[in-house]
Scaffold this motif. Structure first.
Motif, PDB file in Angstrom:
ATOM      1  N   GLY A  10       7.293   4.062  -6.036  1.00  0.00           N
ATOM      2  CA  GLY A  10       6.180   4.409  -6.909  1.00  0.00           C
ATOM      3  C   GLY A  10       5.030   3.433  -6.757  1.00  0.00           C
ATOM      4  N   PHE A  11       4.242   3.289  -7.816  1.00  0.00           N
ATOM      5  CA  PHE A  11       3.058   2.416  -7.859  1.00  0.00           C
ATOM      6  C   PHE A  11       3.355   1.196  -8.727  1.00  0.00           C
ATOM      7  N   PRO A  12       2.923  -0.010  -8.353  1.00  0.00           N
ATOM      8  CA  PRO A  12       2.243  -0.391  -7.114  1.00  0.00           C
ATOM      9  C   PRO A  12       3.238  -1.003  -6.136  1.00  0.00           C
ATOM     10  N   HIS A  13       4.021  -0.170  -5.503  1.00  0.00           N
ATOM     11  CA  HIS A  13       5.129  -0.619  -4.666  1.00  0.00           C
ATOM     12  C   HIS A  13       4.968  -0.118  -3.241  1.00  0.00           C
ATOM     13  N   THR A  14       5.870  -0.553  -2.391  1.00  0.00           N
ATOM     14  CA  THR A  14       6.059  -0.036  -1.045  1.00  0.00           C
ATOM     15  C   THR A  14       7.563   0.187  -0.880  1.00  0.00           C
ATOM     16  N   TRP A  15       7.999   0.468   0.353  1.00  0.00           N
ATOM     17  CA  TRP A  15       9.426   0.625   0.589  1.00  0.00           C
ATOM     18  C   TRP A  15      10.187  -0.629   0.163  1.00  0.00           C
ATOM     19  N   VAL A  45      -2.159  -6.141  -9.667  1.00  0.00           N
ATOM     20  CA  VAL A  45      -0.773  -5.874  -9.275  1.00  0.00           C
ATOM     21  C   VAL A  45       0.181  -6.765 -10.062  1.00  0.00           C
ATOM     22  N   ASP A  46      -0.177  -8.030 -10.247  1.00  0.00           N
ATOM     23  CA  ASP A  46       0.680  -8.948 -11.005  1.00  0.00           C
ATOM     24  C   ASP A  46       0.934  -8.443 -12.418  1.00  0.00           C
ATOM     25  N   TRP A  47      -0.065  -7.840 -13.035  1.00  0.00           N
ATOM     26  CA  TRP A  47       0.131  -7.329 -14.400  1.00  0.00           C
ATOM     27  C   TRP A  47       1.239  -6.275 -14.417  1.00  0.00           C
ATOM     28  N   PHE A  48       1.215  -5.365 -13.461  1.00  0.00           N
ATOM     29  CA  PHE A  48       2.235  -4.314 -13.411  1.00  0.00           C
ATOM     30  C   PHE A  48       3.611  -4.893 -13.087  1.00  0.00           C
ATOM     31  N   LEU A  49       3.657  -5.887 -12.228  1.00  0.00           N
ATOM     32  CA  LEU A  49       4.947  -6.472 -11.872  1.00  0.00           C
ATOM     33  C   LEU A  49       5.550  -7.239 -13.044  1.00  0.00           C
ATOM     34  N   ARG A  50       4.731  -7.922 -13.811  1.00  0.00           N
ATOM     35  CA  ARG A  50       5.256  -8.617 -14.998  1.00  0.00           C
ATOM     36  C   ARG A  50       5.661  -7.616 -16.074  1.00  0.00           C
ATOM     37  N   ALA A  51       4.795  -6.635 -16.343  1.00  0.00           N
ATOM     38  CA  ALA A  51       5.114  -5.644 -17.373  1.00  0.00           C
ATOM     39  C   ALA A  51       6.355  -4.845 -16.994  1.00  0.00           C
ATOM     40  N   THR A  61       8.932  -5.777 -15.421  1.00  0.00           N
ATOM     41  CA  THR A  61      10.170  -6.561 -15.420  1.00  0.00           C
ATOM     42  C   THR A  61      10.326  -7.317 -16.736  1.00  0.00           C
ATOM     43  N   LEU A  62       9.668  -6.829 -17.781  1.00  0.00           N
ATOM     44  CA  LEU A  62       9.729  -7.448 -19.120  1.00  0.00           C
ATOM     45  C   LEU A  62       9.350  -8.923 -19.064  1.00  0.00           C
ATOM     46  N   GLY A  63       8.373  -9.232 -18.208  1.00  0.00           N
ATOM     47  CA  GLY A  63       7.852 -10.591 -18.118  1.00  0.00           C
ATOM     48  C   GLY A  63       8.515 -11.462 -17.073  1.00  0.00           C
ATOM     49  N   ASP A  64       9.591 -11.007 -16.465  1.00  0.00           N
ATOM     50  CA  ASP A  64      10.307 -11.844 -15.505  1.00  0.00           C
ATOM     51  C   ASP A  64       9.580 -11.974 -14.165  1.00  0.00           C
ATOM     52  N   GLY A  65       8.845 -10.953 -13.765  1.00  0.00           N
ATOM     53  CA  GLY A  65       8.197 -10.954 -12.468  1.00  0.00           C
ATOM     54  C   GLY A  65       9.189 -10.697 -11.338  1.00  0.00           C
ATOM     55  N   VAL A  66       8.672 -10.630 -10.120  1.00  0.00           N
ATOM     56  CA  VAL A  66       9.518 -10.421  -8.939  1.00  0.00           C
ATOM     57  C   VAL A  66       9.345 -11.619  -8.018  1.00  0.00           C
ATOM     58  N   ARG A  67      10.273 -11.810  -7.096  1.00  0.00           N
ATOM     59  CA  ARG A  67      10.222 -12.994  -6.247  1.00  0.00           C
ATOM     60  C   ARG A  67       8.971 -12.965  -5.369  1.00  0.00           C
ATOM     61  N   PRO A  68       8.479 -14.139  -4.990  1.00  0.00           N
ATOM     62  CA  PRO A  68       7.167 -14.241  -4.341  1.00  0.00           C
ATOM     63  C   PRO A  68       7.002 -13.388  -3.097  1.00  0.00           C
ATOM     64  N   ALA A  69       8.013 -13.303  -2.243  1.00  0.00           N
ATOM     65  CA  ALA A  69       7.840 -12.550  -0.994  1.00  0.00           C
ATOM     66  C   ALA A  69       7.570 -11.079  -1.261  1.00  0.00           C
ATOM     67  N   VAL A  70       8.272 -10.495  -2.218  1.00  0.00           N
ATOM     68  CA  VAL A  70       8.058  -9.087  -2.552  1.00  0.00           C
ATOM     69  C   VAL A  70       6.718  -8.916  -3.248  1.00  0.00           C
ATOM     70  N   ARG A  71       6.409  -9.815  -4.166  1.00  0.00           N
ATOM     71  CA  ARG A  71       5.111  -9.764  -4.851  1.00  0.00           C
ATOM     72  C   ARG A  71       3.975  -9.804  -3.841  1.00  0.00           C
TER      73      ARG A  71
END
Length: 278
Positions: free
Chosen positions: A30-35, A163-169, A171-181
């Motif tokens: 989905g958004f804002p993602h890739t494979w 993009v960071d806003w969507f990744l934090r929201a 994951t309930l604030g946890d975020g994703v690891r830097p390489a994927v981000r």
């Protein structure tokens, strides 16, 4: 380790990650993602499945088409991809923007879809999501689909923060690891990348009409799993209930919208036995 391949389908070239062998599993992001949304589940699934994870048209490293961001065209992209790879049938897994194409693929080509798994999205205006939509759709739906070019103009140069806003929201604030981000930020940086991403939202009325027509003509005969977390919860299951011959619903607790990255082990605990079903 996934192999990346360029596959021309339906007038566009898709960037596709492939791993493993066995019964095929098609993963639609989905958004804002890739494979790379699926990175944490692909290694496990590829132990006994052929895992196929494309960047949807216009997203990531796939071709940036001028049009075709409606769910019906994205479903035909998926069907053509399976054919191009010589796959006669697959379990199809979609999340967020990948869910409506996954459902339309199953409705239009039931012989291609062995099992269907859908997560954290709504299906147009189909009944069942009234409570979720009581206060209106999420704010970004309107922003992304406003006057063409507006969101791109506002966000160009500020893509990383957005993009960071969507990744934090998600994951309930946890975020994703830097390489994927960082991979996601790169994929959505630049005016053309933003245009393609927002074209999906601008096509939502067309996609909703396609879904309404399809469910008036067909049902989902294959085993179907509707997975929810925060914020969609059980709303997608409720939309699917009248359409399915064999539906299982499950909500993953303490989990944000981006299930495959936020709670991959919890996802696999539900997904693996479902995919292994007869």
């Amino acid at each position: 380790m996934a192999e990346l391949r360029r596959v021309p389908v339906n007038g566009v070239e898709l960037n596709v990650a492939l791993a493993g062998s066995g019964p095929a599993v098609l993963l639609l992001h989905g958004f804002p993602h890739t494979w790379e949304l699926w990175t944490d589940v692909m290694a496990d699934l590829s132990a006994d499945h052929l895992v196929i994870a494309p960047d949807l048209r216009g997203f990531g490293a796939s071709g940036r088409a001028d049009s075709g961001y409606d769910a019906g065209t994205l479903a035909e992209d998926a069907a053509a991809l399976l054919t191009a790879l010589g796959v006669a049938s697959a379990a199809v897994v979609g999340i967020d923007a990948g869910t409506p194409p996954a459902v339309l693929l199953a409705l239009h080509h039931p012989g291609l879809v062995r099992r269907l798994v859908v997560m954290e999205s709504l299906l147009g205006r189909l009944p069942g999501a009234e409570d979720f939509l009581a206060d209106g759709p999420p704010w970004w739906f309107g922003f992304h689909s406003a006057a063409p070019g507006l969101a791109e103009t506002v966000l160009e140069g500020n893509e990383a923060a957005y993009v960071d806003w969507f990744l934090r929201a998600g994951t309930l604030g946890d975020g994703v690891r830097p390489a994927v981000r960082d991979a996601f930020v790169r994929a959505y940086t630049g005016r053309e990348a933003l245009r393609c991403a927002f074209s999906y939202y601008r096509a939502l009325p067309e996609s909703a009409a396609q879904l309404a027509r399809a469910v008036g003509r067909a049902r989902l005969p294959m085993p179907t799993l509707a997975l929810g977390s925060h914020p969609v919860g059980a709303a997608l299951e409720q939309q699917l209930r009248p359409l399915c011959d064999d539906l299982t619903g499950h909500v993953i607790e303490n989990c944000g919208h981006i299930i495959p990255l936020h709670r991959p082990r919890a996802l696999l605990a539900v997904l693996r036995p479902f995919l292994a079903g007869a």
